[in-house]
Write a protein that holds these residues in place. Structure first.
Motif, short mmCIF file in Angstrom:
data_model
loop_
_atom_site.label_atom_id
_atom_site.label_comp_id
_atom_site.label_asym_id
_atom_site.label_seq_id
_atom_site.Cartn_x
_atom_site.Cartn_y
_atom_site.Cartn_z
N ASN A 46 9.15 2.72 -15.17
CA ASN A 46 9.98 2.82 -13.96
C ASN A 46 9.99 4.26 -13.43
OD1 ASN A 46 10.66 0.13 -13.84
ND2 ASN A 46 12.54 0.37 -15.04
N GLU A 47 10.12 5.20 -14.35
CA GLU A 47 10.10 6.61 -13.95
C GLU A 47 8.76 6.97 -13.34
OE1 GLU A 47 11.24 9.44 -16.92
OE2 GLU A 47 13.28 8.66 -17.05
N LYS A 48 7.67 6.41 -13.97
CA LYS A 48 6.34 6.67 -13.44
C LYS A 48 6.21 6.11 -12.03
CE LYS A 48 1.46 5.83 -14.21
NZ LYS A 48 0.47 5.02 -14.85
N VAL B 98 3.30 12.18 1.94
CA VAL B 98 3.57 11.86 3.35
C VAL B 98 4.37 12.99 3.99
CG1 VAL B 98 4.80 10.29 4.90
CG2 VAL B 98 3.38 9.37 3.07
N SER B 99 5.41 13.42 3.27
CA SER B 99 6.24 14.51 3.78
C SER B 99 5.40 15.78 3.94
CB SER B 99 7.40 14.76 2.83
OG SER B 99 8.16 15.86 3.24
N PHE B 100 4.53 16.06 2.94
CA PHE B 100 3.67 17.23 3.01
C PHE B 100 2.74 17.15 4.21
CE2 PHE B 100 -0.41 19.24 2.00
CZ PHE B 100 0.00 20.55 1.88
N ILE B 101 2.13 15.97 4.38
CA ILE B 101 1.21 15.79 5.51
C ILE B 101 1.97 15.95 6.83
CG2 ILE B 101 -0.22 14.08 6.72
CD1 ILE B 101 -1.08 13.09 3.90
N ASN B 102 3.16 15.31 6.90
CA ASN B 102 3.97 15.43 8.12
C ASN B 102 4.35 16.89 8.37
OD1 ASN B 102 3.86 12.71 8.66
ND2 ASN B 102 5.80 12.26 7.66
N LYS B 103 4.77 17.56 7.29
CA LYS B 103 5.16 18.97 7.44
C LYS B 103 3.95 19.82 7.81
CE LYS B 103 9.39 19.02 5.10
NZ LYS B 103 10.56 19.64 5.52
N ARG C 38 6.17 6.99 -6.39
CA ARG C 38 6.77 6.83 -5.06
C ARG C 38 7.15 8.21 -4.49
NH1 ARG C 38 11.00 2.29 -6.27
NH2 ARG C 38 9.56 0.69 -6.91
N ARG C 39 7.78 9.02 -5.37
CA ARG C 39 8.16 10.36 -4.93
C ARG C 39 6.90 11.15 -4.54
NH1 ARG C 39 11.73 11.60 -9.82
NH2 ARG C 39 13.47 10.21 -9.42
N GLU C 40 5.86 10.98 -5.35
CA GLU C 40 4.62 11.68 -5.05
C GLU C 40 4.07 11.22 -3.71
OE1 GLU C 40 0.18 12.50 -6.95
OE2 GLU C 40 1.57 11.18 -8.01
N GLU C 41 4.07 9.91 -3.47
CA GLU C 41 3.61 9.38 -2.18
C GLU C 41 4.48 9.90 -1.05
OE1 GLU C 41 1.04 7.54 -0.92
OE2 GLU C 41 0.18 7.95 -2.90
N ASP C 42 5.83 9.83 -1.29
CA ASP C 42 6.76 10.35 -0.27
C ASP C 42 6.51 11.83 -0.03
OD1 ASP C 42 7.86 7.86 -0.06
OD2 ASP C 42 9.67 8.31 -1.25
N LEU C 43 6.28 12.56 -1.14
CA LEU C 43 6.01 14.00 -1.00
C LEU C 43 4.69 14.24 -0.27
CD1 LEU C 43 7.20 15.46 -4.40
CD2 LEU C 43 8.22 15.84 -2.16
#
Length: 186
Positions: free
Chosen positions: A46-48, A60-65, A53-58
């Motif tokens: 679950n943590e993985k 996406v966030s990184f790409i957006n930023k 998910r956090r990595e994907e969000d990060l």
């Protein structure tokens, strides 16, 4: 011997039971550990998943930023270029303003000079106007005097003509008297 076999068998059975208990305990322990490890595995899975998910969000966030940052960099570059152009235009306008100010100062100085010259010329014009009025007055008086003198000359010319005629008459008379006397005396 049976007893001994039985005893050995009993000891072996007891030993086997002990070993079976130990094995059962180990199995229970291993089951408990397996359950704990499964729970831990499930928790870690679950943590993985959450980390992924956090990595994907990060990502996406990184790409957006990153895109946002690039857009902001482009805007900043445009602003810099615009600012540079505005500064250059400001310098140019300042130079033009200074040139216009200098030209204005020259024009003001020239205007002041022309104003002084105009005042001087106006003073001269007033003086000349006064002289002209005086000259006009003197001319008028001279014309009047000329007129009077011409009238006097005309009268004297007439009088002179009369005198000349009288003189001619007198000459003729004297001449005729002289001839008469000459003839009488001859």
């Amino acid at each position: 011997m049976n007893e001994k076999i039985l005893q050995e068998f009993t000891v072996r059975i007891a030993k086997s039971k002990t070993q079976l208990r130990d094995v059962n305990q180990q199995c229970d322990k291993l089951r408990t550990e397996a359950a704990q490890l499964e729970k831990e595995l499930e928790h870690l899975t679950n943590e993985k998943r959450l980390a992924e998910r956090r990595e994907e969000d990060l990502k996406v966030s990184f790409i957006n930023k990153k895109v946002s940052n690039e857009e902001e960099n482009e805007k900043n570059q445009y602003r810099k270029e615009n600012l540079t152009m505005l500064r250059m235009k400001k310098k140019q306008l300042e130079r033009e303003r200074d040139g216009v100010a200098k030209e204005n100062e020259r024009a003001v100085m020239e205007l002041q000079q022309l104003s002084r010259e105009r005042e001087k010329l106006e003073g001269q014009a007033k003086a000349l106007s006064g002289k002209l009025e005086l000259s006009a007055s003197e001319r008028s008086q001279a014309e009047e005097e000329l007129q009077r003198n011409q009238e006097i000359v005309a009268e004297r010319s007439k009088h002179l003509q009369k005198l000349k005629m009288e003189m001619e008459n007198m000459k003729l008379l004297v001449s005729s008297t002289f001839q008469d006397e000459l003839q009488i005396s001859r």
